[in-house]
Design an enzyme around this catalytic site. Structure first.
Site, short mmCIF file in Angstrom:
data_model
loop_
_atom_site.label_atom_id
_atom_site.label_comp_id
_atom_site.label_asym_id
_atom_site.label_seq_id
_atom_site.Cartn_x
_atom_site.Cartn_y
_atom_site.Cartn_z
N GLY A 102 18.64 18.80 65.68
CA GLY A 102 19.60 18.11 66.54
C GLY A 102 20.95 18.05 65.88
O GLY A 102 21.21 18.78 64.93
N ASN A 103 21.83 17.25 66.39
CA ASN A 103 23.14 17.11 65.78
C ASN A 103 23.68 15.71 66.00
O ASN A 103 23.12 14.93 66.75
CB ASN A 103 24.09 18.17 66.31
CG ASN A 103 24.15 18.13 67.81
OD1 ASN A 103 24.51 17.11 68.39
ND2 ASN A 103 23.77 19.22 68.46
N ARG A 104 24.78 15.41 65.32
CA ARG A 104 25.35 14.06 65.37
C ARG A 104 26.18 13.90 66.62
O ARG A 104 27.23 14.51 66.74
CB ARG A 104 26.29 13.85 64.21
CG ARG A 104 25.65 13.79 62.88
CD ARG A 104 26.78 13.66 61.86
NE ARG A 104 26.37 14.21 60.59
CZ ARG A 104 25.64 13.54 59.70
NH1 ARG A 104 25.26 12.31 59.96
NH2 ARG A 104 25.32 14.10 58.56
N SER A 105 25.73 13.11 67.54
CA SER A 105 26.57 12.77 68.68
C SER A 105 26.07 11.44 69.22
O SER A 105 24.87 11.29 69.47
CB SER A 105 26.46 13.85 69.76
OG SER A 105 27.08 13.40 70.94
N ALA A 119 27.15 17.51 72.72
CA ALA A 119 27.08 18.33 71.51
C ALA A 119 25.75 19.09 71.58
O ALA A 119 24.73 18.64 71.06
CB ALA A 119 27.16 17.46 70.27
#
Ligand code: CTP
Length: 207
Positions: free
Chosen positions: A17-20, A83
């Site tokens: 995943g990613n930072r959002s 994101a």
């Protein structure tokens, strides 16, 4: 409006995943609704509560986000603030992956669909397609290239270098348009950014 991250499963307990936080996307969805628009928010996993007066569709993966966006067409405006994970593991294990000694592990990644580009090229293309660019360096240059490559009408650039923006209350954006204009706004709350963008959208649709 798309918002938040996408989570791409690797096995039943792990994901890529990613930072959002979804704060900016959710604020835009709410500002659009308060301005009188009928809004569908397609949101990845976030702790941000669903905004008022908005139909929120919760999804996990990029493919699910794309499916939900295509289902929402036709629309006048599409805002892609999510994101999205650019890649997903090619194979998803149906059982938790176990360590095998000290051997390094390799995960093969395949590309996810590009939602912003798909909507921009759709035969049901919205009148206005707005993309976001999160850049850590060479922001303007990358954003200009992204605007051309993705085929959207506007691009909202934010500088995410050095832990700025992600999860925070304030944002500094530059709004780039297809006609070549680029306007950097002073630092303000994400809700204020959302109201400003919605005012610009209303002006355009009115014209
Ligand atoms: N985006 C999308 N679908 C993807 C990847 C990105 O819709 N699979 C959208 C984002 O919502 C955002 C814009 O494209 O509006 C730009 O996202 P960004 O991550 O900055 O760009 P990428 O296309 O991923 O390019 P790169 O990673 O090379 O910077």
């Amino acid at each position: 409006v798309t918002s938040g991250p996408t989570f791409e499963p690797l096995d039943p307990v792990r994901f890529l995943g990613n930072r959002s936080s979804g704060k900016q996307g959710h604020a835009i969805a709410e500002a659009l609704a308060l301005a009188g628009a009928q809004v569908t928010l397609v949101s990845g996993p976030v702790s941000e509560p669903p905004p008022r007066f908005v139909e929120t569709v919760r999804i996990g993966t990029a493919q699910e986000m794309l499916d939900a966006c295509l289902k929402a067409l036709p629309v006048d405006i599409a805002v892609c603030a999510a994101a999205v994970a650019d890649f997903r593991p090619e194979d998803v294990a149906d059982k938790k992956i176990k360590k095998s000694g000290k051997d390094p592990m390799t995960v093969k990644l395949v590309q996810n669909p590009d939602i912003l580009a798909t909507l921009s090229q759709s035969n049901q293309r919205p009148k206005l397609v707005v993309g976001f660019a999160a850049e850590t360096n060479d922001g303007m240059e990358n954003a200009k290239a992204k605007l051309a490559k993705k085929g959207c009408d506007w691009l909202v650039l934010n500088d995410v270098g050095g832990g700025k923006v992600f999860g925070q209350e304030n944002n500094i954006i530059t709004l780039l348009k297809q006609n070549g204009s680029a306007e950097t706004w002073p630092e303000m709350g994400k809700r204020e950014v959302a109201r400003g963008l919605v005012a610009e959208m209303a002006k355009l649709l009115k014209a």
